[in-house]
Design a protein around this motif. Sequence first.
Motif, PDB file in Angstrom:
ATOM      1  N   HIS A  29      25.138  89.213  37.854  1.00  0.00           N
ATOM      2  CA  HIS A  29      24.063  88.669  38.680  1.00  0.00           C
ATOM      3  C   HIS A  29      23.227  89.825  39.227  1.00  0.00           C
ATOM      4  CE1 HIS A  29      25.486  84.429  39.086  1.00  0.00           C
ATOM      5  NE2 HIS A  29      26.594  85.014  38.644  1.00  0.00           N
TER       6      HIS A  29
ATOM      7  N   ILE B 255      15.742  85.998  44.472  1.00  0.00           N
ATOM      8  CA  ILE B 255      15.764  85.731  43.043  1.00  0.00           C
ATOM      9  C   ILE B 255      17.093  86.206  42.478  1.00  0.00           C
ATOM     10  CG2 ILE B 255      14.629  86.169  40.832  1.00  0.00           C
ATOM     11  CD1 ILE B 255      12.090  86.858  42.481  1.00  0.00           C
ATOM     12  N   ASN B 256      17.806  85.304  41.812  1.00  0.00           N
ATOM     13  CA  ASN B 256      19.094  85.613  41.227  1.00  0.00           C
ATOM     14  C   ASN B 256      18.967  85.447  39.714  1.00  0.00           C
ATOM     15  OD1 ASN B 256      21.755  85.895  40.510  1.00  0.00           O
ATOM     16  ND2 ASN B 256      22.516  84.236  41.803  1.00  0.00           N
ATOM     17  N   LEU B 257      19.036  86.553  38.975  1.00  0.00           N
ATOM     18  CA  LEU B 257      18.874  86.519  37.521  1.00  0.00           C
ATOM     19  C   LEU B 257      20.170  86.884  36.819  1.00  0.00           C
ATOM     20  CD1 LEU B 257      15.509  88.474  37.114  1.00  0.00           C
ATOM     21  CD2 LEU B 257      15.818  86.017  37.375  1.00  0.00           C
ATOM     22  N   GLN B 258      20.442  86.208  35.717  1.00  0.00           N
ATOM     23  CA  GLN B 258      21.534  86.577  34.822  1.00  0.00           C
ATOM     24  C   GLN B 258      20.958  86.610  33.413  1.00  0.00           C
ATOM     25  OE1 GLN B 258      22.170  83.127  36.189  1.00  0.00           O
ATOM     26  NE2 GLN B 258      22.369  84.173  38.137  1.00  0.00           N
TER      27      GLN B 258
ATOM     28  N   ALA C 224      15.761  86.738  29.095  1.00  0.00           N
ATOM     29  CA  ALA C 224      15.847  86.105  30.409  1.00  0.00           C
ATOM     30  C   ALA C 224      15.938  84.597  30.190  1.00  0.00           C
ATOM     31  CB  ALA C 224      14.605  86.440  31.230  1.00  0.00           C
ATOM     32  N   LYS C 225      16.608  83.925  31.090  1.00  0.00           N
ATOM     33  CA  LYS C 225      16.709  82.468  30.989  1.00  0.00           C
ATOM     34  C   LYS C 225      15.350  81.865  31.339  1.00  0.00           C
ATOM     35  CE  LYS C 225      21.602  82.366  32.074  1.00  0.00           C
ATOM     36  NZ  LYS C 225      22.651  81.916  32.993  1.00  0.00           N
TER      37      LYS C 225
ATOM     38  N   TYR D  47      14.334  79.088  32.713  1.00  0.00           N
ATOM     39  CA  TYR D  47      14.147  78.513  34.047  1.00  0.00           C
ATOM     40  C   TYR D  47      14.011  79.611  35.104  1.00  0.00           C
ATOM     41  CZ  TYR D  47      18.979  79.247  35.704  1.00  0.00           C
ATOM     42  OH  TYR D  47      20.159  79.808  36.121  1.00  0.00           O
ATOM     43  N   GLN D  48      14.625  80.770  34.866  1.00  0.00           N
ATOM     44  CA  GLN D  48      14.505  81.872  35.813  1.00  0.00           C
ATOM     45  C   GLN D  48      13.131  82.526  35.708  1.00  0.00           C
ATOM     46  OE1 GLN D  48      18.007  84.132  34.795  1.00  0.00           O
ATOM     47  NE2 GLN D  48      19.273  82.994  36.236  1.00  0.00           N
TER      48      GLN D  48
ATOM     49  N   GLN E 176      10.990  80.387  37.781  1.00  0.00           N
ATOM     50  CA  GLN E 176      11.181  80.657  39.210  1.00  0.00           C
ATOM     51  C   GLN E 176      10.426  81.912  39.637  1.00  0.00           C
ATOM     52  OE1 GLN E 176      15.429  80.897  39.502  1.00  0.00           O
ATOM     53  NE2 GLN E 176      15.680  78.698  39.872  1.00  0.00           N
ATOM     54  N   VAL E 177      10.489  82.957  38.809  1.00  0.00           N
ATOM     55  CA  VAL E 177       9.769  84.199  39.104  1.00  0.00           C
ATOM     56  C   VAL E 177       8.266  83.921  39.134  1.00  0.00           C
ATOM     57  CG1 VAL E 177       9.203  86.507  38.244  1.00  0.00           C
ATOM     58  CG2 VAL E 177      11.582  85.718  38.243  1.00  0.00           C
TER      59      VAL E 177
END
Length: 85
Positions: free
Chosen positions: A42, A54-57, A63-64, A66-67, A70-71
């Motif tokens: 994370h 912002i939490n990215l994995q 990159a996902k 949906y993330q 969000q960004v």
Amino acid sequence: MGKYNKVLEKVIFGRSDTNVTFSELKQLLLLLGFQERIRGDHHIFSKEGVVEIINLQPLGAMAKPYQVKQVRQIIVRYRLELKND
């Protein structure tokens, strides 16, 4: 136009959320002034003046989607821009 200006445009216009690499998104956030904290896989980003965290994995090297969305919402909401040198 610099590489990360192109990445910023790609994120903002949202035409290909599945084609943004994790490293590009991570570097873009750092260039926008976010601070990074890592816990396992994370990557947690925060910035003074921005309420959201912002939490990215990563999803492999990408990159996902949906993330990325969000960004994009945070960049637009706070009108964040890259500084031109």
